[in-house]
Design a protein around this motif. Structure first.
Motif, PDB file in Angstrom:
ATOM      1  N   GLU A   3     -19.718  20.692 -14.422  1.00 36.08           N
ATOM      2  CA  GLU A   3     -18.574  19.787 -14.476  1.00 36.08           C
ATOM      3  C   GLU A   3     -17.736  19.899 -13.204  1.00 36.08           C
ATOM      4  O   GLU A   3     -17.213  18.918 -12.688  1.00 36.08           O
ATOM      5  N   ALA A   4     -17.622  21.133 -12.687  1.00 34.53           N
ATOM      6  CA  ALA A   4     -16.863  21.308 -11.451  1.00 34.53           C
ATOM      7  C   ALA A   4     -17.486  20.520 -10.311  1.00 34.53           C
ATOM      8  O   ALA A   4     -16.799  19.831  -9.558  1.00 34.53           O
ATOM      9  N   MET A   5     -18.796  20.623 -10.177  1.00 33.05           N
ATOM     10  CA  MET A   5     -19.464  19.891  -9.111  1.00 33.05           C
ATOM     11  C   MET A   5     -19.384  18.385  -9.332  1.00 33.05           C
ATOM     12  O   MET A   5     -19.231  17.607  -8.396  1.00 33.05           O
ATOM     13  N   ARG A   6     -19.483  17.978 -10.582  1.00 32.99           N
ATOM     14  CA  ARG A   6     -19.403  16.539 -10.861  1.00 32.99           C
ATOM     15  C   ARG A   6     -18.039  15.990 -10.459  1.00 32.99           C
ATOM     16  O   ARG A   6     -17.934  14.939  -9.839  1.00 32.99           O
ATOM     17  N   ARG A   7     -16.985  16.728 -10.795  1.00 33.80           N
ATOM     18  CA  ARG A   7     -15.647  16.262 -10.436  1.00 33.80           C
ATOM     19  C   ARG A   7     -15.477  16.205  -8.920  1.00 33.80           C
ATOM     20  O   ARG A   7     -14.835  15.308  -8.393  1.00 33.80           O
ATOM     21  N   ARG A   8     -16.037  17.201  -8.275  1.00 34.81           N
ATOM     22  CA  ARG A   8     -15.853  17.282  -6.827  1.00 34.81           C
ATOM     23  C   ARG A   8     -16.629  16.199  -6.087  1.00 34.81           C
ATOM     24  O   ARG A   8     -16.131  15.581  -5.149  1.00 34.81           O
ATOM     25  N   MET A   9     -17.861  15.966  -6.503  1.00 38.73           N
ATOM     26  CA  MET A   9     -18.745  15.109  -5.724  1.00 38.73           C
ATOM     27  C   MET A   9     -19.178  13.852  -6.446  1.00 38.73           C
ATOM     28  O   MET A   9     -19.863  13.014  -5.892  1.00 38.73           O
ATOM     29  N   GLU A  10     -18.758  13.694  -7.711  1.00 37.31           N
ATOM     30  CA  GLU A  10     -19.148  12.517  -8.503  1.00 37.31           C
ATOM     31  C   GLU A  10     -20.662  12.333  -8.452  1.00 37.31           C
ATOM     32  O   GLU A  10     -21.190  11.299  -8.064  1.00 37.31           O
TER      33      GLU A  10
ATOM     34  N   ILE B 203       0.889  -1.169   0.000  1.00 33.94           N
ATOM     35  CA  ILE B 203       0.000   0.000   0.000  1.00 33.94           C
ATOM     36  C   ILE B 203       0.918   1.207   0.000  1.00 33.94           C
ATOM     37  O   ILE B 203       1.671   1.432   0.952  1.00 33.94           O
ATOM     38  N   ASP B 204       0.882   1.988  -1.067  1.00 31.92           N
ATOM     39  CA  ASP B 204       1.873   3.055  -1.204  1.00 31.92           C
ATOM     40  C   ASP B 204       1.307   4.449  -0.956  1.00 31.92           C
ATOM     41  O   ASP B 204       2.007   5.435  -1.115  1.00 31.92           O
ATOM     42  N   GLU B 205       0.027   4.533  -0.584  1.00 28.79           N
ATOM     43  CA  GLU B 205      -0.560   5.816  -0.227  1.00 28.79           C
ATOM     44  C   GLU B 205      -1.443   5.630   0.993  1.00 28.79           C
ATOM     45  O   GLU B 205      -2.073   4.587   1.153  1.00 28.79           O
ATOM     46  N   ALA B 206      -1.518   6.667   1.802  1.00 28.21           N
ATOM     47  CA  ALA B 206      -2.316   6.601   3.028  1.00 28.21           C
ATOM     48  C   ALA B 206      -3.751   7.025   2.774  1.00 28.21           C
ATOM     49  O   ALA B 206      -4.385   7.673   3.602  1.00 28.21           O
ATOM     50  N   ARG B 207      -4.273   6.656   1.612  1.00 23.63           N
ATOM     51  CA  ARG B 207      -5.661   6.959   1.293  1.00 23.63           C
ATOM     52  C   ARG B 207      -6.184   5.920   0.322  1.00 23.63           C
ATOM     53  O   ARG B 207      -5.416   5.258  -0.378  1.00 23.63           O
ATOM     54  N   ALA B 208      -7.508   5.796   0.297  1.00 21.74           N
ATOM     55  CA  ALA B 208      -8.140   4.836  -0.600  1.00 21.74           C
ATOM     56  C   ALA B 208      -8.123   5.348  -2.034  1.00 21.74           C
ATOM     57  O   ALA B 208      -7.898   6.539  -2.288  1.00 21.74           O
ATOM     58  N   GLU B 209      -8.364   4.427  -2.981  1.00 23.19           N
ATOM     59  CA  GLU B 209      -8.417   4.810  -4.386  1.00 23.19           C
ATOM     60  C   GLU B 209      -9.575   5.768  -4.641  1.00 23.19           C
ATOM     61  O   GLU B 209     -10.612   5.698  -3.992  1.00 23.19           O
ATOM     62  N   ARG B 210      -9.380   6.650  -5.619  1.00 19.93           N
ATOM     63  CA  ARG B 210     -10.414   7.608  -6.008  1.00 19.93           C
ATOM     64  C   ARG B 210     -11.072   7.176  -7.311  1.00 19.93           C
ATOM     65  O   ARG B 210     -10.440   6.559  -8.159  1.00 19.93           O
ATOM     66  N   SER B 211     -12.332   7.525  -7.437  1.00 25.60           N
ATOM     67  CA  SER B 211     -13.043   7.280  -8.674  1.00 25.60           C
ATOM     68  C   SER B 211     -12.426   8.141  -9.768  1.00 25.60           C
ATOM     69  O   SER B 211     -12.069   9.293  -9.530  1.00 25.60           O
ATOM     70  N   ALA B 212     -12.270   7.586 -10.961  1.00 25.49           N
ATOM     71  CA  ALA B 212     -11.587   8.281 -12.044  1.00 25.49           C
ATOM     72  C   ALA B 212     -12.220   9.645 -12.307  1.00 25.49           C
ATOM     73  O   ALA B 212     -13.424   9.765 -12.476  1.00 25.49           O
ATOM     74  N   GLY B 213     -11.370  10.701 -12.306  1.00 26.39           N
ATOM     75  CA  GLY B 213     -11.842  12.035 -12.643  1.00 26.39           C
ATOM     76  C   GLY B 213     -12.559  12.757 -11.529  1.00 26.39           C
ATOM     77  O   GLY B 213     -13.144  13.805 -11.751  1.00 26.39           O
ATOM     78  N   SER B 214     -12.551  12.211 -10.306  1.00 25.41           N
ATOM     79  CA  SER B 214     -13.254  12.880  -9.213  1.00 25.41           C
ATOM     80  C   SER B 214     -12.466  12.703  -7.929  1.00 25.41           C
ATOM     81  O   SER B 214     -11.443  12.030  -7.882  1.00 25.41           O
ATOM     82  N   ALA B 215     -12.963  13.359  -6.871  1.00 29.55           N
ATOM     83  CA  ALA B 215     -12.322  13.252  -5.564  1.00 29.55           C
ATOM     84  C   ALA B 215     -12.994  12.228  -4.676  1.00 29.55           C
ATOM     85  O   ALA B 215     -12.715  12.146  -3.487  1.00 29.55           O
ATOM     86  N   VAL B 216     -13.879  11.414  -5.234  1.00 29.51           N
ATOM     87  CA  VAL B 216     -14.671  10.488  -4.423  1.00 29.51           C
ATOM     88  C   VAL B 216     -13.935   9.160  -4.253  1.00 29.51           C
ATOM     89  O   VAL B 216     -13.595   8.516  -5.247  1.00 29.51           O
ATOM     90  N   PRO B 217     -13.659   8.731  -3.016  1.00 30.24           N
ATOM     91  CA  PRO B 217     -13.035   7.416  -2.816  1.00 30.24           C
ATOM     92  C   PRO B 217     -13.969   6.292  -3.258  1.00 30.24           C
ATOM     93  O   PRO B 217     -15.184   6.361  -3.056  1.00 30.24           O
ATOM     94  N   VAL B 218     -13.393   5.258  -3.867  1.00 33.18           N
ATOM     95  CA  VAL B 218     -14.188   4.130  -4.335  1.00 33.18           C
ATOM     96  C   VAL B 218     -14.567   3.269  -3.135  1.00 33.18           C
ATOM     97  O   VAL B 218     -13.725   2.907  -2.316  1.00 33.18           O
TER      98      VAL B 218
ATOM     99  N   TRP C 215     -19.160   0.932  -5.422  1.00 33.46           N
ATOM    100  CA  TRP C 215     -19.982   2.139  -5.323  1.00 33.46           C
ATOM    101  C   TRP C 215     -19.064   3.304  -5.670  1.00 33.46           C
ATOM    102  O   TRP C 215     -18.235   3.717  -4.852  1.00 33.46           O
ATOM    103  N   LEU C 216     -19.190   3.836  -6.881  1.00 33.74           N
ATOM    104  CA  LEU C 216     -18.251   4.829  -7.390  1.00 33.74           C
ATOM    105  C   LEU C 216     -18.650   6.258  -7.071  1.00 33.74           C
ATOM    106  O   LEU C 216     -17.857   7.174  -7.261  1.00 33.74           O
ATOM    107  N   THR C 217     -19.864   6.476  -6.615  1.00 32.90           N
ATOM    108  CA  THR C 217     -20.342   7.833  -6.346  1.00 32.90           C
ATOM    109  C   THR C 217     -20.677   7.982  -4.869  1.00 32.90           C
ATOM    110  O   THR C 217     -20.400   7.105  -4.063  1.00 32.90           O
ATOM    111  N   ARG C 218     -21.301   9.108  -4.548  1.00 30.32           N
ATOM    112  CA  ARG C 218     -21.821   9.334  -3.196  1.00 30.32           C
ATOM    113  C   ARG C 218     -23.333   9.129  -3.158  1.00 30.32           C
ATOM    114  O   ARG C 218     -23.941   9.299  -2.113  1.00 30.32           O
TER     115      ARG C 218
END
Length: 866
Positions: A767-774, A146-161, A273-276
């Motif tokens: 698009e800004a909101m989509r990237r931020r919140m998926e 595990i090379d990062e102290a965070r979970a994977e993010r959904s492609a193109g957004s800040a939402v953890p998978v 679950w790729l979104t919120r």
């Protein structure tokens, strides 16, 4: 475990003339390791750790390169680091298999010829730099850590998978048709591979989850993007955790990876679950006052075809080329209660009740793949939505399971409260030890503040740490009427502001008169004033040198005060006595030792079966610092409180195999939860969870009365981040002539904040909101749809955003208010303004996820999300 590609990953320094300093402990096996750097050169003794890319031309490490720690965690149990950056190379000489989640640090990285990026690892746990490196381990593929102290993010957004484990009676890997018996619920493992024999299962199985849970993905193997074929999915594994982030204490270097990371699971046993986004049953449309009151309860169907067959049989027949089945059974239905005014009403959600996660429409390799469309109803107004469907467990509905888990969570939070009371002799001979106590108090305050800060950044609330310092002495040799004690109640340590440490340093010593002190009397008064919580982890640290005035050979005096440590219905208070001078038989120091041993024996003799030691006596050794001993005691108390919480969380998650301490079992029984009974009753069972399909509107009421509404899952930190961003425009709602310009500037700043990059005119607000919140659905913000260069936002839009920001502030503050709606003229139109009423009520909307500390909230999209 993310593979980097491109120029940065492919850089290979030409000379490898790196000045890398490695601090090796004398006499370790590291001196004999035949670990090589590319080119066949052995790892030099003078090696400066520099986990950064060398200059692409010279191969040199820049002089100003940061020498900071890059921590990784072993994700494949028992993998032996290699001597060279090649998977086929021999293991490093003297190396051993890495234990699962063992932390190490990166000294160097190298892009191998076998399509793996390799990391040269060293042991040790430095906090912010590499001064703690002790031993070279060897080369490990980056995919294996595990090379990062965070979970994977959904492609193109800040939402953890997120991943949810699938337990489904209709799946071939969870149900045996010949016997009609369920197979096991999902197990996590320390290795991403099938365990076909008992030895492997015994060695590498970790935890079993019989209940529905939300997890976050930290790695996947085979490494790469989301699996795209059925064959990929059959051999793919996911590494899951209970929180979207790992934390590393900057002071101590400790981390919580072993608490968060749960292990590997087969990807075919998980839904991603790729979104919120989620869905909740729309209760308002079932109430008597609803304009178009729904008549039928909402239903979730196994397949898209079943959903069409149940609601639109003619459309089904056209699409399927044959008649719809006469009867279609739902896999889940909306909960209902009788209405006082006739008919039925949908059951109201509680904050901790799980909604239905909104899933992506199935792809061609998903087991529930379908030819039926999301929008194909004859009216053209309905929408078929793929969701995760949760069933009950062991005779309980999903909501009742959640209620029981919520009760466990509340108990766990009570058990995680830490309370420590220092009780010190303040006669003249003990004055030299006040400084050590003050330092210990400062260390506790600092730790509590640090914990609060870390938890706040993750949207959570730190477990409460309370502390106090009380003093005792004697009446002998003092004026008549003198009080032989000075006590204080326990207070949150994070709120001390240095005051308690200053008070201890400035405390005046007292004349003790004769050799003995009123130890037991002072101890009793201190406990009485402390006001300990019922179920916290609580400890009294008694610090002295001379004994109590009572007979040291008569244990009844110790037993009398000992009863204060064992309240009838509360968790016990523990005792750690610290004697600052070695006990001498026949001396007053010997009396202190004898009396506290009587007290410890009484406490330990009255503990419940399986309970921990409740009393012990520490003697300050020559050269040992008192403040260090007190700090170690505090750390033990905090660790034990955390252990209790984790045991409770394992029960909440459905790991009924977890070992529960006898003391915790006793507390749970007193609060109405019998762990052993739950374990017996649930053996071999699991809570069903699988994908399903639900219509937004019931048939015949399309576009008028929906049966589900949109919600999003956010944690406290995410909500606060959203509030901060939105405040940039919400506070400009009365800008007068400058309103239009200020609004445009505010929206541009908001887009910058949401996207994390400079927003040019081509990035839309949507698009800004989509990237931020998926978000795939239309929120109030998404409906604005402006581009940064052509903003046309009405004052009503700004007012609505301001109102929603106020609602979000109330939600994270655990409060709610009634709002008065006013209509005021605004040119040729009316402006609807929401004004808060005077009454503020407490209202808790958050819940926690087992194993995590963040506070999570279900936010209604239509009524609450801006």
């Amino acid at each position: 475990m993310r593979r980097r590609t491109g120029p940065a990953a492919a850089r290979i320094p030409a000379p490898w003339a790196l000045a890398v300093a490695l601090l090796l402990t004398a006499g370790t096996a590291a001196r004999g390791q035949q670990v090589e750097i590319p080119g066949g050169k052995p790892v030099p003794q003078a090696f400066m750790p520099a986990p950064v890319d060398p200059d692409p031309i010279t191969g040199e490490i820049p002089e100003n390169a940061p020498r900071v720690a890059w921590r990784v965690w072993a994700a494949h149990a028992d993998f032996r680091p290699r001597s060279r950056p090649e998977l086929a190379s021999p293991p490093a000489f003297g190396s051993r298999g890495l234990s699962f989640l063992e932390p190490s640090h990166v000294l160097m990285k190298y892009q191998g010829s076998d399509n793996h990026e390799y990391l040269l690892l060293a042991s040790g746990t430095p906090a912010t730099n590499l001064s703690g490196v002790r031993q070279v381990l060897g080369w490990v593929p980056r995919d294996y850590v595990i090379d990062e102290a965070r979970a994977e993010r959904s492609a193109g957004s800040a939402v953890p998978v997120k991943a949810m484990l699938v337990n489904d009676a209709e799946r071939p890997d969870t149900f045996t048709e010949d016997t009609g018996a369920f197979q096991e619920a999902v197990w996590t493992q320390a290795v991403p591979e099938p365990l076909d024999d008992e030895a492997g299962r015994k060695a590498y199985r970790l935890k079993q989850y019989a209940l529905f849970n939300i997890f976050w993905i930290y790695a996947r193997t085979p490494h790469g993007p989301l699996t795209s074929t059925a064959e990929d999915r059959d051999r793919a594994w996911l590494l899951i955790g209970t929180s979207p982030n790992l934390t590393i204490d900057a002071m101590t270097g400790s981390d919580n990876a072993s608490e968060v990371i749960q292990g590997w699971v087969p990807e075919r046993r998980a839904l991603l679950w790729l979104t919120r986004e989620g869905l909740a049953w729309d209760r308002a449309s079932t109430l008597p006052q609803a304009r178009d009151r729904r008549k039928d309860r909402g239903a979730v169907y196994t397949s898209a075809g079943d959903a069409y067959a149940a609601s639109y049989p003619e459309t089904f027949a056209q699409m399927a080329g044959g008649p719809a089945p006469a009867q279609v059974e739902a896999i889940a239905t909306e909960g209902a209660v009788e209405s006082d005014e006739g008919g039925w009403e949908s059951v109201a959600y509680k904050p901790h009740h799980m909604r239905m996660p909104r899933l992506n429409w199935p792809g061609p390799f998903d087991e529930d793949k379908t030819e039926f469309p999301e929008r194909g109803d004859p009216t053209g107004k309905n929408e078929l939505i793929r969701v995760g469907s949760i069933s009950g467990f062991d005779g309980l509905s999903p909501e009742e399971v959640a209620d029981r888990n919520q009760k466990l969570d509340e108990i766990g939070r009570l058990l995680e409260v830490t309370e420590i009371l220092f009780v010190i002799d303040d006669t003249i001979s003990m004055g030299v030890h006040f400084e050590a106590v003050a330092k210990a108090v400062e260390a506790i305050e600092k730790d509590a503040k640090s914990l609060e800060s870390r938890q706040r950044s993750e949207g959570g609330k730190a477990p409460l740490i309370r502390a106090a310092v009380s003093f005792y002495n004697d009446t002998d040799g003092r004026p008549e009427g003198a009080v032989p004690y000075s006590v204080m109640p326990l207070r949150p340590a994070a709120e001390f502001g240095g005051s308690i440490a200053r008070e201890v340093r400035g405390h005046a010593t007292n004349n003790g008169g004769d050799e003995r002190e009123m130890v037991f009397f002072g101890l009793a008064k201190a406990i009485e004033a402390a006001h300990f919580s019922a179920f916290s982890r609580k400890v009294v640290v008694l610090i002295g040198d001379a004994g109590d005035k009572s007979d040291p050979e008569d244990p009844s005096h110790a037993e009398a005060v000992g009863r204060l440590f064992r309240p009838a219905s509360d968790a016990p208070i523990e005792l750690v006595s610290v004697q600052v001078v070695p006990p001498q038989p026949g001396a007053e120091s010997g009396a202190f030792d004898r009396q506290v041993r009587h007290l410890a024996a009484f406490l330990n003799g009255s503990r419940r079966e399986g309970g921990r030691t409740l009393g012990r006596n520490e003697i300050l050794r020559p050269g040992q610092e008192l403040d260090e001993l007190l700090s170690e005691t505090y750390e033990e108390v905090v660790a034990e409180a955390r252990r209790k919480r984790l045991e409770i969380d394992q029960l909440r998650a459905g790991d009924f195999n977890t070992e529960i301490g006898g003391d915790i079992k006793a507390i749970l029984r007193r609060l109405g939860i019998d762990v052993d009974a739950i374990r017996r009753q649930s053996e071999g069972k699991f809570q069903l969870f699988r994908p399903g399909y639900v219509w937004r509107y019931p048939q015949g009421m399309e576009g008028r009365s929906r049966q589900v509404r949109d919600v999003v899952l956010l944690n406290g930190a995410e909500i606060q981040d959203l509030i901060t961003s939105l405040e940039k425009i919400a506070d400009w709602r009365f800008g007068g002539p400058q309103r239009s310009r200020a609004t445009k500037e505010g929206l541009r700043e908001l887009i910058d904040a949401l996207v994390g990059e400079y927003a040019d005119d081509n990035i839309s607000f949507q698009e800004a909101m989509r990237r931020r919140m998926e978000l795939r659905l239309r929120t109030g913000l998404l409906a604005l749809r402006p581009k940064a260069g052509e903003l046309d936002v009405s004052l009503q839009h700004i007012e609505d955003i301001h109102h929603r920001v106020s609602l979000l502030r109330d939600i994270v503050a655990d409060q709610e208010r009634d709002w008065v709606v006013r209509r005021v003229p605004d040119g040729n139109q009316e402006l609807i303004i929401h004004t808060p009423g005077p009454e503020v009520r407490q209202s808790r909307r958050w819940f926690t996820i087992p194993g995590g500390s963040a506070r999570w909230y279900w936010i209604d999209v239509e009524d609450e999300l801006p």
